[in-house]
Design an enzyme around this catalytic site. Structure first.
Site, short mmCIF file in Angstrom:
data_model
loop_
_atom_site.label_atom_id
_atom_site.label_comp_id
_atom_site.label_asym_id
_atom_site.label_seq_id
_atom_site.Cartn_x
_atom_site.Cartn_y
_atom_site.Cartn_z
N SER A 87 16.60 -22.84 15.38
CA SER A 87 16.83 -24.20 14.88
C SER A 87 15.97 -25.19 15.63
CB SER A 87 18.31 -24.55 15.09
OG SER A 87 18.52 -25.93 14.93
N TYR A 134 26.53 -25.14 20.34
CA TYR A 134 25.79 -24.49 19.24
C TYR A 134 24.30 -24.41 19.57
CZ TYR A 134 22.94 -24.38 15.06
OH TYR A 134 21.95 -24.09 14.16
N LYS A 182 21.50 -21.10 20.42
CA LYS A 182 20.17 -20.82 19.84
C LYS A 182 19.13 -20.68 20.96
CE LYS A 182 21.42 -20.61 15.59
NZ LYS A 182 21.41 -19.30 14.89
N1 UFG Z 1 24.70 -38.12 8.29
C1 UFG Z 1 25.31 -39.29 7.88
N2 UFG Z 1 26.54 -39.21 7.30
C2 UFG Z 1 27.17 -38.01 7.11
C3 UFG Z 1 26.54 -36.83 7.52
C4 UFG Z 1 25.29 -36.92 8.12
O1 UFG Z 1 24.76 -40.37 8.04
O2 UFG Z 1 28.29 -38.02 6.58
C5 UFG Z 1 23.38 -38.20 8.93
C6 UFG Z 1 23.38 -37.66 10.34
O3 UFG Z 1 23.83 -38.64 11.26
C7 UFG Z 1 21.92 -37.28 10.49
C8 UFG Z 1 21.51 -36.84 9.10
O4 UFG Z 1 22.48 -37.40 8.22
O5 UFG Z 1 21.16 -38.41 10.84
C9 UFG Z 1 21.50 -35.35 8.93
O6 UFG Z 1 22.75 -34.85 9.41
P1 UFG Z 1 23.20 -33.33 9.20
O7 UFG Z 1 24.54 -33.20 9.82
O8 UFG Z 1 23.04 -32.95 7.77
O9 UFG Z 1 22.09 -32.53 9.98
P2 UFG Z 1 21.71 -32.57 11.53
O10 UFG Z 1 20.29 -33.00 11.57
O11 UFG Z 1 22.65 -33.32 12.36
O12 UFG Z 1 21.94 -31.07 11.91
C10 UFG Z 1 21.08 -30.10 11.50
C11 UFG Z 1 21.80 -28.76 11.36
C12 UFG Z 1 22.22 -28.26 12.71
C13 UFG Z 1 21.08 -28.31 13.69
C14 UFG Z 1 20.48 -29.70 13.73
C15 UFG Z 1 19.29 -29.75 14.62
O13 UFG Z 1 22.94 -28.89 10.53
O14 UFG Z 1 22.61 -26.91 12.55
O15 UFG Z 1 20.06 -30.06 12.43
O16 UFG Z 1 18.80 -31.05 14.72
F1 UFG Z 1 21.49 -28.02 14.93
#
Ligand code: UFG
Length: 344
Positions: A128, A153, A157
């Site tokens: 990741s 998590y 990784k």
């Molecule tokens: N977000 C919102 N509202 C929500 C959900 C998400 O604004 O209800 C935002 C988050 O704050 C972030 C973006 O949307 O800025 C993407 O969020 P995700 O949760 O979809 O994805 P992440 O980038 O946080 O996480 C992903 C993977 C993880 C991994 C991570 C590494 O899901 O497994 O990228 O950066 F670890």
């Protein structure tokens, strides 16, 4: 030469199910190992309906070394393994760190113990972009230094990557590994027969958007708009899950063709473009015609302000390039959400 047998751990999961389809369509024989802890039998029906045949499935916990040994014994001539099986919820990993170490590290250790017993030397591992932490410069290349992980998590990784480097450096090592560092997978198969099945309230942005548009959630909260980015919201590299699945086919082919130049090779798998949360929301509204109820909330603890891939190495070395736009990826996510509603 294709037709080789590829063991796919977590093959009933979100990315794994799409990879099983792409492997089959590229001429491989996928064999699924999954304990269905975060996947459903319906994924198997979806796979079968797309490829027109069933795939062998072993309902086995990958961290159970003796059960895993039984799978290898029952399936002679495995040419390679793609190891997806892992827990993946960042927030949950803070609540249940031991479960994450046991499952994510434990399943890799079990695989690394069993593979050499059966002469299986090729491994593709789901890593990741979380290993980069908050990067000092963008985009991130594979040479960008990793930073301390912000969650258990993420640490699993990093630990798994380290374990594979150490194992590969041992004098009697025969293992060849490709580490694929995924950016943010979104969307679903174009057939809308397989896709993401988030249990409960989704953590990730795109399933939250589609569930909000479908009326399952009242509104989306955007986690902060005061970041140092052009519109103040976080930036990520959103990759269509079928594109991501295809990167596994080329990676496994590279190993089987003995083309890897190092015992452990690492590739970013992303589009090379960053999009803000607001851009994702607006693109979703434009391509689906759905008006999304959303508001701006506080920052989410642990969020990286911005990260996206330099995808040059995957293109130059693997010949891999993503094909699906953000708009088409979001359209596929919406089509899948509607297909899920029809099933109920
Ligand atoms: N977000 C919102 N509202 C929500 C959900 C998400 O604004 O209800 C935002 C988050 O704050 C972030 C973006 O949307 O800025 C993407 O969020 P995700 O949760 O979809 O994805 P992440 O980038 O946080 O996480 C992903 C993977 C993880 C991994 C991570 C590494 O899901 O497994 O990228 O950066 F670890």
């Amino acid at each position: 030469m294709a037709y080789e047998k590829i063991l796919v751990t977590g093959g009933a999961g979100y990315i794994g199910s799409h990879a099983v389809v792409e492997l089959y369509q590229a001429g491989y024989q996928p064999v699924i190992v999954d304990n269905f802890s975060n996947s459903e039998e319906s994924a198997l029906q979806g796979i079968e309906s797309i490829i027109g045949t069933s795939v062998p499935v072993y309902r086995v916990d990958c961290a159970d070394e003796s059960a895993l040994r039984g799978v290898f014994a029952a399936e002679p001539n495995i040419a390679g393994v793609i190891h997806f099986a892992a827990f993946k919820a960042v927030g949950e990993s803070v609540q249940k760190p031991l479960a994450y170490f046991k499952n994510n590290v434990g399943s890799l250790l079990a695989l690394l113990a069993v593979m050499p017993e059966f002469g299986v030397e090729n491994l593709v591992f789901s890593s990741s972009c979380t290993v980069y932490g908050i990067p000092d410069a963008l985009p991130v290349t594979e040479a960008t230094p990793t930073k301390p992980a912000s969650s258990p998590y993420g640490r699993t990784k990093q630990m798994c990557e380290d374990i594979m480097h150490d194992v590969s450096a041992a004098p009697d090592n025969k293992l060849r590994t490709i580490l694929l560092r995924y950016f943010n997978p979104i969307g679903a198969h174009d057939s809308a027969k397989i896709g993401e099945l988030p249990l409960g309230v989704p953590n990730n942005l795109v399933p939250f958007i589609t569930q909000t548009a479908a009326g399952i959630r009242e509104k989306l909260t955007i986690n902060g708009n005061d970041y140092d980015t052009p519109d103040g919201t976080n930036i990520r590299d959103y990759i269509h899950v079928v594109d991501l699945a295809k990167s596994h086919v080329v990676a496994v082919q590279r190993l089987l063709d003995h083309k890897a130049t190092e015992t452990v090779e690492t590739f970013n798998v992303g589009t090379g473009h960053g999009n803000s949360v607001l851009e994702v929301v607006q693109t979703f509204e434009r391509v689906t015609g759905q008006k999304l109820n959303y508001s701006i909330g506080p920052r989410r603890p642990g969020d990286v302000p911005a990260i996206y891939a330099d995808a040059t190495k995957a293109e130059q070395v693997l010949g891999f390039k993503t094909e699906t736009s953000l708009a088409d990826s979001l359209a596929s996510a919406w089509k899948w959400q509607q297909a899920l509603a029809d099933k109920k």
